[in-house]
Write an enzyme that holds these catalytic residues in place. Structure first.
Site, PDB file in Angstrom:
ATOM      1  CB  ILE A  15     -32.821 -49.381 -21.452  1.00 36.16           C
ATOM      2  CG1 ILE A  15     -31.549 -48.953 -20.962  1.00 36.16           C
ATOM      3  CG2 ILE A  15     -32.777 -50.426 -22.668  1.00 36.16           C
ATOM      4  CD1 ILE A  15     -30.519 -49.977 -20.471  1.00 36.16           C
ATOM      5  CG  ASP A  16     -37.926 -47.921 -19.130  1.00 37.36           C
ATOM      6  OD1 ASP A  16     -38.187 -47.173 -20.096  1.00 37.36           O
ATOM      7  OD2 ASP A  16     -38.693 -48.852 -19.342  1.00 37.36           O
ATOM      8  CE  LYS A  17     -34.137 -42.573 -11.827  1.00 33.95           C
ATOM      9  NZ  LYS A  17     -34.961 -41.583 -10.934  1.00 33.95           N
TER      10      LYS A  17
END
Length: 303
Positions: free
Chosen positions: A139-141
């Site tokens: 998942i994105d930062k």
């Protein structure tokens, strides 16, 4: 050293694709990894290089050169991890916002991978190589929430196959701009690279199939608390699909408005629920997580 394996095709195996045949012979390796080895020209049939689509024949001699595992070059770091569940096959972690999942050029420290290397030692799958050991999905930062970490290759293959089959339950919650009128919306639009900006994703005709099921949790003045269930898992899928219905995520600096009165560190998006068939028990398991403080604080302000 690389490992050399030899196989002789028997009558009932004739007609199988080469990559499928090797997949059945090497049960602890994913088909995608075998295809990678074939592309690297490390597979020969009767002393001749063949492509993955080659149909094997009875008495074919198949030789595969399996690359020796590379030593991990990422440094383990004693970084606290929010562990939701752990057993000998896998780890479920609740990633905090602003934490990068795996190292990349220029950023080899303070990632989730550095932390799980310290916690799990050598008990991580090697399928995704030295930079992403154990990482089945990401998942994105700036997205918080639940992630699966595989401790061995069998678990990794099982979870990756379920992701491919779209059978894993993945529910997210987010806050978006505007008041969503419909209680439920399904967006079925293909996603690919934005032709005008390669750093962004977009709805494109020749993109990959992408389906998101949206549901309203609660409406506020000028904002809506939403739930999203992923049927597919494309890069930035929720963010792009939410934008496509004119309700970009609050705090999304890439796809949303630049003005942000709540001063968030990126999009208000949390991977809240994760469910799948356990690789060993073969039973369905499901995990849920609380909304993080940053998310709950915004809801309290909206009230």
């Amino acid at each position: 050293m690389d490992e050399i394996r030899e196989f002789l095709v028997i009558d009932e195996e004739e007609g199988d694709r080469l990559d499928v045949y090797l997949s059945s012979q090497l049960g602890d390796m994913s088909r995608s990894y075998i295809q990678k080895i074939i592309k690297e020209k490390k597979v020969k049939v009767n002393n001749k290089e063949q492509k993955g689509k080659y149909l094997v024949k009875e008495d074919d001699k198949v030789v595969i050169e399996i690359p020796a595992p590379k030593l991990l070059e990422v440094t383990p770091q004693d970084i606290p991890i929010d562990i939701v569940y752990e057993d000998s096959d896998l780890l479920i972690v609740n990633k905090q916002q602003d934490v990068v999942v795996h190292p990349a050029p220029g950023n080899y420290e303070n990632t989730l991978v550095n932390a799980i290397l310290y916690h799990c030692k050598d008990n991580l799958s090697s399928i995704n190589g030295i930079i992403r050991p154990g990482i089945v999905h990401r998942i994105d930062k700036d997205t918080s929430g639940l992630l699966m970490i595989a401790k061995n290759n069998n678990a990794h293959n099982s979870l990756a196959e379920q992701l491919k089959d779209h059978s894993i339950t993945r529910e997210y919650e987010f806050i978006c701009h505007g008041v969503v009128k419909e209680d439920k919306i399904t967006v079925d639009r293909p996603i690919g690279r934005n032709p005008k900006d390669r750093l962004k994703m977009a709805i494109v005709k020749d993109g990959r199939n992408a389906v998101t099921h949206f549901e309203v949790v609660k409406r506020y003045e000028n904002f809506t608390h939403m739930r999203a269930r992923l049927e597919t898992g494309r890069t930035h899928q929720i963010r792009v699909h939410a934008l496509s219905i004119n309700h970009p995520l609050l705090g999304d600096n890439v796809y949303g408005p630049k003005n942000n009165k709540f001063k968030t560190n990126g999009q208000t998006l949390h991977a809240k629920k994760l469910g799948f068939i356990h690789p060993s028990s073969k039973e369905y398991v499901e995990f849920d997580s609380q909304l993080p403080t940053y998310f709950q604080d915004i809801i309290n302000k909206l009230k």
